[in-house]
Design a protein around this motif. Structure first.
Motif, PDB file in Angstrom:
ATOM      1  N   PRO A 250       7.496 -24.457  -2.404  1.00 10.74           N
ATOM      2  CA  PRO A 250       6.066 -24.668  -1.955  1.00 10.74           C
ATOM      3  C   PRO A 250       6.275 -25.368  -0.734  1.00 10.74           C
ATOM      4  O   PRO A 250       7.121 -26.099  -0.523  1.00 10.74           O
ATOM      5  N   GLN A 251       5.863 -25.011  -0.338  1.00 11.30           N
ATOM      6  CA  GLN A 251       6.007 -25.578   0.970  1.00 11.30           C
ATOM      7  C   GLN A 251       5.196 -26.830   1.064  1.00 11.30           C
ATOM      8  O   GLN A 251       4.287 -27.067   0.321  1.00 11.30           O
TER       9      GLN A 251
ATOM     10  N   THR B  35      -3.159 -16.243 -12.253  1.00 11.93           N
ATOM     11  CA  THR B  35      -3.720 -17.546 -12.598  1.00 11.93           C
ATOM     12  C   THR B  35      -3.838 -18.451 -11.379  1.00 11.93           C
ATOM     13  O   THR B  35      -3.145 -18.269 -10.369  1.00 11.93           O
ATOM     14  N   SER B  36      -4.709 -19.464 -11.484  1.00  8.45           N
ATOM     15  CA  SER B  36      -4.894 -20.394 -10.369  1.00  8.45           C
ATOM     16  C   SER B  36      -3.618 -21.181 -10.081  1.00  8.45           C
ATOM     17  O   SER B  36      -3.317 -21.496  -8.922  1.00  8.45           O
ATOM     18  N   GLN B  37      -2.837 -21.492 -11.126  1.00  5.19           N
ATOM     19  CA  GLN B  37      -1.576 -22.201 -10.904  1.00  5.19           C
ATOM     20  C   GLN B  37      -0.606 -21.339 -10.088  1.00  5.19           C
ATOM     21  O   GLN B  37       0.069 -21.828  -9.185  1.00  5.19           O
ATOM     22  N   GLU B  38      -0.549 -20.071 -10.402  1.00  4.03           N
ATOM     23  CA  GLU B  38       0.316 -19.172  -9.630  1.00  4.03           C
ATOM     24  C   GLU B  38      -0.240 -18.949  -8.225  1.00  4.03           C
ATOM     25  O   GLU B  38       0.521 -18.880  -7.250  1.00  4.03           O
ATOM     26  N   GLN B  39      -1.551 -18.836  -8.111  1.00  8.10           N
ATOM     27  CA  GLN B  39      -2.154 -18.606  -6.801  1.00  8.10           C
ATOM     28  C   GLN B  39      -1.927 -19.783  -5.856  1.00  8.10           C
ATOM     29  O   GLN B  39      -1.837 -19.598  -4.639  1.00  8.10           O
ATOM     30  N   MET B  40      -1.822 -20.979  -6.400  1.00  4.21           N
ATOM     31  CA  MET B  40      -1.563 -22.156  -5.568  1.00  4.21           C
ATOM     32  C   MET B  40      -0.272 -21.995  -4.767  1.00  4.21           C
ATOM     33  O   MET B  40      -0.146 -22.511  -3.652  1.00  4.21           O
ATOM     34  N   ASN B  41       0.693 -21.259  -5.305  1.00  6.48           N
ATOM     35  CA  ASN B  41       1.983 -21.068  -4.648  1.00  6.48           C
ATOM     36  C   ASN B  41       2.136 -19.679  -4.037  1.00  6.48           C
ATOM     37  O   ASN B  41       3.249 -19.281  -3.678  1.00  6.48           O
ATOM     38  N   ALA B  42       1.031 -18.949  -3.913  1.00  7.14           N
ATOM     39  CA  ALA B  42       1.101 -17.571  -3.406  1.00  7.14           C
ATOM     40  C   ALA B  42       0.833 -17.518  -1.909  1.00  7.14           C
ATOM     41  O   ALA B  42       0.086 -16.666  -1.427  1.00  7.14           O
TER      42      ALA B  42
END
Length: 350
Positions: A8-9, A284-291
């Motif tokens: 993540p940057q 999911t929102s957790q995955e989207q946070m790092n997309a």
């Protein structure tokens, strides 16, 4: 001949096999598409001094956490079904190859029989246990080069088929566990939503109409800390298309687990909007946070994903002017809200 499918940057710091496999996949699908009977559960006890809006926030947060876990399990089940279908196709092709090799050996036996005698080694080749024939040194001595090659091919094909069936059995067991997990996740969502609905109906009509997620005191304090947000254009053409797609579904109802086109949960709306722009977001929102790339909030541009709460259980899309578009909670519809409506964890640019 059987047919086959071909298959993540750094950033913001606000803080036995084929039939069985197909039958199990069908049963899992049926279980997921079944009715949604309400499951009774006691509401969590409110904290001392906690007002109804703050308690409602907490209940909706619980519901969204449960929904995101359900969505992740559902995504996993979908992948498992696809893997099972691929393995089923490969097993079918492997079985066909085994059948063809055995047919070839049968034809060779027929030739010898017409010639007057069936070589004992061919009888071994055509037995139900060709592996055993390799252990028969005397029989192998009597085999010609052609027969030996065919036997090795048959042995390799049957080993491959056994491996494919073993893989399918493993996927079947994993799908069975995931299907059971989906049932538990679904029940957790329904319990949380039932509790939130009871708290919502306890509000007066005016309170219900004015309710916004994050209406508690903590969110109000966080809103006071928001930086000035410049009115910038979208970061890319695809981000602009995603914003346009989200705006087109304003007014669509929130339905947990839904990804459109007529109903959405929070992450389902983001996935749908970016899908319309040709960008595949995770579920999911957790995955989207790092997309994508993390950006500071004061550099947010239309199309950026705004991730809320420390557990990243809610997501919205920044549209400019200090506003986001999102699917808020059950009973509400896709709408605009202030970007600082809840504590912000991250801003991600897909």
């Amino acid at each position: 001949m059987a047919s086959h499918r071909r298959a993540p940057q750094p950033g913001l710091a606000v803080r036995t096999t084929r039939v069985t496999v197909l039958s199990a996949a069908a049963a899992a699908t049926a279980a997921l598409s079944g009715g949604t009977a309400q499951i009774a559960a006691a509401d969590p006890a409110p904290a001392a001094g906690q007002d109804t809006a703050t308690r409602l926030d907490a209940l909706y947060q619980q519901a969204e956490q449960a929904t995101e876990r359900y969505d992740a399990a559902q995504e996993r089940a979908t992948r498992l079904r696809a893997d099972l279908a691929t393995l089923q196709d490969r097993a079918a092709q492997g079985q066909q190859r085994v059948n063809e090799l055995r047919d070839d050996l049968g034809a060779l036996a027929a030739e010898q029989y017409r010639g007057g005698a069936l070589d004992p080694s061919l009888a071994l080749l055509l037995s139900d246990d060709p592996e055993r024939s390799l252990d028969q040194a005397a029989a192998l001595d009597r085999l010609g080069a052609r027969q030996t090659q065919q036997l090795h091919q048959l042995q390799a094909a049957e080993r491959a088929l056994d491996g494919q069936r073993s893989q399918a059995a493993g996927k079947l067991a994993e799908l069975t566990q995931t299907t059971a997990e989906l049932g538990r996740r679904k029940a957790a969502v329904q319990r949380a939503l039932a509790a939130a609905n009871r708290a919502l109906t306890a509000l007066s009509p005016a309170q219900r109409a004015g309710y916004t997620p994050g209406a508690g005191d903590r969110a109000s304090r966080d809103r006071a800390l928001l930086p000035d947000l410049p009115d910038l254009p979208a970061a890319s053409g695809r981000a602009a298309l995603a914003v346009a797609a989200a705006r087109q579904v304003l007014g669509a109802p929130y339905v947990w687990g839904a990804t459109g086109p007529h109903a959405f949960d929070c992450s389902g709306l983001m996935q749908y909007a970016y899908g319309r722009a040709g960008v595949a977001l995770p579920r999911t929102s957790q995955e989207q946070m790092n997309a994508g790339r993390r950006v500071p909030l004061d550099q947010a541009r239309p199309g950026d994903l705004v991730i809320y709460r420390g557990d990243a259980s809610h997501v919205a899309m920044y549209v400019g002017g200090g506003r986001v578009i999102h699917a808020p909670y059950p009973g509400a519809r896709v709408r605009y809200d202030p970007v600082g409506m809840m504590p912000i964890t991250a801003v991600t640019r897909p």
